[in-house]
Design a protein around this motif. Sequence first.
Motif, PDB file in Angstrom:
ATOM      1  N   SER A   1       0.842  -1.198   0.000  1.00 38.86           N
ATOM      2  CA  SER A   1       0.000   0.000   0.000  1.00 38.86           C
ATOM      3  C   SER A   1       0.871   1.239   0.000  1.00 38.86           C
ATOM      4  O   SER A   1       1.813   1.338   0.797  1.00 38.86           O
ATOM      5  CB  SER A   1      -0.869   0.043   1.264  1.00 38.86           C
ATOM      6  N   GLY A  39      -4.200   4.596  -2.333  1.00 33.49           N
ATOM      7  CA  GLY A  39      -5.420   5.151  -1.771  1.00 33.49           C
ATOM      8  C   GLY A  39      -5.214   5.791  -0.416  1.00 33.49           C
ATOM      9  O   GLY A  39      -4.078   5.917   0.035  1.00 33.49           O
ATOM     10  N   PRO A  40      -6.293   6.185   0.262  1.00 34.11           N
ATOM     11  CA  PRO A  40      -7.654   6.071  -0.248  1.00 34.11           C
ATOM     12  C   PRO A  40      -7.962   7.116  -1.324  1.00 34.11           C
ATOM     13  O   PRO A  40      -7.578   8.280  -1.181  1.00 34.11           O
ATOM     14  CB  PRO A  40      -8.526   6.318   0.994  1.00 34.11           C
ATOM     15  N   SER A  97     -14.301   2.036   6.071  1.00 34.38           N
ATOM     16  CA  SER A  97     -13.898   0.651   6.309  1.00 34.38           C
ATOM     17  C   SER A  97     -12.514   0.516   6.930  1.00 34.38           C
ATOM     18  O   SER A  97     -12.074  -0.590   7.211  1.00 34.38           O
ATOM     19  CB  SER A  97     -13.946  -0.136   4.997  1.00 34.38           C
ATOM     20  N   LYS A  98     -11.813   1.610   7.095  1.00 35.79           N
ATOM     21  CA  LYS A  98     -10.458   1.539   7.652  1.00 35.79           C
ATOM     22  C   LYS A  98     -10.310   2.645   8.687  1.00 35.79           C
ATOM     23  O   LYS A  98     -10.400   3.832   8.341  1.00 35.79           O
ATOM     24  CB  LYS A  98      -9.429   1.727   6.525  1.00 35.79           C
ATOM     25  N   ILE A 115      -7.855   2.061  -4.363  1.00 37.25           N
ATOM     26  CA  ILE A 115      -8.634   1.596  -3.205  1.00 37.25           C
ATOM     27  C   ILE A 115      -9.160   2.779  -2.384  1.00 37.25           C
ATOM     28  O   ILE A 115      -8.563   3.844  -2.371  1.00 37.25           O
ATOM     29  CB  ILE A 115      -7.780   0.657  -2.308  1.00 37.25           C
ATOM     30  N   GLY A 116     -10.272   2.539  -1.716  1.00 41.11           N
ATOM     31  CA  GLY A 116     -10.788   3.499  -0.751  1.00 41.11           C
ATOM     32  C   GLY A 116     -11.996   4.264  -1.259  1.00 41.11           C
ATOM     33  O   GLY A 116     -11.873   5.115  -2.148  1.00 41.11           O
ATOM     34  N   GLY A 117     -13.172   3.934  -0.723  1.00 43.09           N
ATOM     35  CA  GLY A 117     -14.391   4.672  -1.062  1.00 43.09           C
ATOM     36  C   GLY A 117     -14.863   4.481  -2.484  1.00 43.09           C
ATOM     37  O   GLY A 117     -15.616   5.305  -3.013  1.00 43.09           O
ATOM     38  N   ALA A 124      -9.980  -2.039  -5.827  1.00 46.35           N
ATOM     39  CA  ALA A 124     -10.117  -2.888  -4.640  1.00 46.35           C
ATOM     40  C   ALA A 124     -11.206  -2.293  -3.758  1.00 46.35           C
ATOM     41  O   ALA A 124     -11.209  -1.080  -3.519  1.00 46.35           O
ATOM     42  CB  ALA A 124      -8.793  -2.939  -3.878  1.00 46.35           C
ATOM     43  N   VAL A 125     -12.132  -3.127  -3.329  1.00 43.37           N
ATOM     44  CA  VAL A 125     -13.252  -2.631  -2.516  1.00 43.37           C
ATOM     45  C   VAL A 125     -13.544  -3.551  -1.345  1.00 43.37           C
ATOM     46  O   VAL A 125     -13.349  -4.767  -1.431  1.00 43.37           O
ATOM     47  CB  VAL A 125     -14.553  -2.486  -3.347  1.00 43.37           C
ATOM     48  N   ILE A 126     -14.016  -2.938  -0.268  1.00 41.66           N
ATOM     49  CA  ILE A 126     -14.595  -3.716   0.828  1.00 41.66           C
ATOM     50  C   ILE A 126     -16.117  -3.574   0.769  1.00 41.66           C
ATOM     51  O   ILE A 126     -16.838  -4.491   0.395  1.00 41.66           O
ATOM     52  CB  ILE A 126     -14.078  -3.258   2.213  1.00 41.66           C
ATOM     53  N   SER A 127     -16.607  -2.371   1.134  1.00 44.02           N
ATOM     54  CA  SER A 127     -18.044  -2.235   1.398  1.00 44.02           C
ATOM     55  C   SER A 127     -18.916  -2.416   0.165  1.00 44.02           C
ATOM     56  O   SER A 127     -20.028  -2.944   0.273  1.00 44.02           O
ATOM     57  CB  SER A 127     -18.332  -0.892   2.070  1.00 44.02           C
TER      58      SER A 127
HETATM   59  N1  3NM Z   1      -6.926   0.355   2.564  1.00 45.76           N
HETATM   60  P1  3NM Z   1     -14.017   0.558   1.142  1.00 45.76           P
HETATM   61  S1  3NM Z   1      -8.600   2.203   2.176  1.00 45.76           S
HETATM   62  C1  3NM Z   1      -8.293  -1.565   3.329  1.00 45.76           C
HETATM   63  O1  3NM Z   1      -6.006   3.642   1.599  1.00 45.76           O
HETATM   64  C2  3NM Z   1      -8.158  -0.178   2.868  1.00 45.76           C
HETATM   65  O2  3NM Z   1      -4.755   1.893   1.775  1.00 45.76           O
HETATM   66  C3  3NM Z   1      -7.017   1.630   2.192  1.00 45.76           C
HETATM   67  O3  3NM Z   1     -12.772  -0.034   1.952  1.00 45.76           O
HETATM   68  C4  3NM Z   1      -5.842   2.451   1.834  1.00 45.76           C
HETATM   69  O4  3NM Z   1     -13.971  -0.061  -0.202  1.00 45.76           O
HETATM   70  C5  3NM Z   1      -9.202   0.723   2.684  1.00 45.76           C
HETATM   71  O5  3NM Z   1     -15.221   0.095   1.925  1.00 45.76           O
HETATM   72  C6  3NM Z   1     -10.660   0.457   2.909  1.00 45.76           C
HETATM   73  O6  3NM Z   1     -13.868   2.045   1.144  1.00 45.76           O
HETATM   74  C7  3NM Z   1     -11.436   0.255   1.634  1.00 45.76           C
END
Ligand code: 3NM
Length: 213
Positions: free
Chosen positions: A115, A137-138, A144-145, A171-173, A191-194
């Motif tokens: 990262s 990211g984000p 989520s973080k 990644i991120g949002g 890359a996504v979580i939510s």
């Molecule tokens: N890493 P969502 S942001 C695990 O910026 C993670 O490195 C990040 O989750 C970084 O898709 C993040 O729900 C969370 O926003 C991503």
Amino acid sequence: MKFNPDMLRVYFIGGTQNIGGDKAKFIEQLTTACQSGITMFQYREKGKGALVGQERLELGQTVRDITKQYGVPLIVDDDLALARAIDADGIHVGQSDTPIQEIVKQADGMIVGLSVHDPNELMNSGDLTGVDYIGVGPIYATNSKDDAKQPIGLDGLFTMNQATLKPIVAIGGIHEDNVDAVLKHSVSGVAVISDIMQSKNIPLTIKHLKGEA
Ligand code: 3NM
């Protein structure tokens, strides 16, 4: 497993803490996501409410079984011992105390992801030989973080793209309604979580994230 940038196209990340601690629901969402075309999964059991110890290991073994069944590469967040224990395909690390060169050495053939938030961090990471991809990211604000940094926006993503030749996953949002702008910035994927963890229609969500719907 040999890395291929196509693996970054729809990179799902998560753990039970991202779905209210509901293990069964986590397994259900992961299984549907694997059936619906995610290209990589990162087991990230981390943060408030995350499983620890034996429970974390056992769920990791279940995650390995599911991902293997559908041919989805499995990455473990920030824990080389766990990655080895569940026979994961790779390891992802942040800006940790252990130099990335040390991780690469120990990862011994696994896929390695790093990262990076901005060009400064990239420069301070030193020699990235053996690092397969960079998570940038984000991009947008994320819930989520816990310790997420300031969003870098699309301008920040553009700058990072200029700064490295490594494949980038943003990644991120990132959600269905803002992914198209991200995909225009020569990333290998998102890359996504939510967006997937909370989705009620995972096949459609994944189509959107691929820029196909
Ligand atoms: N890493 P969502 S942001 C695990 O910026 C993670 O490195 C990040 O989750 C970084 O898709 C993040 O729900 C969370 O926003 C991503």
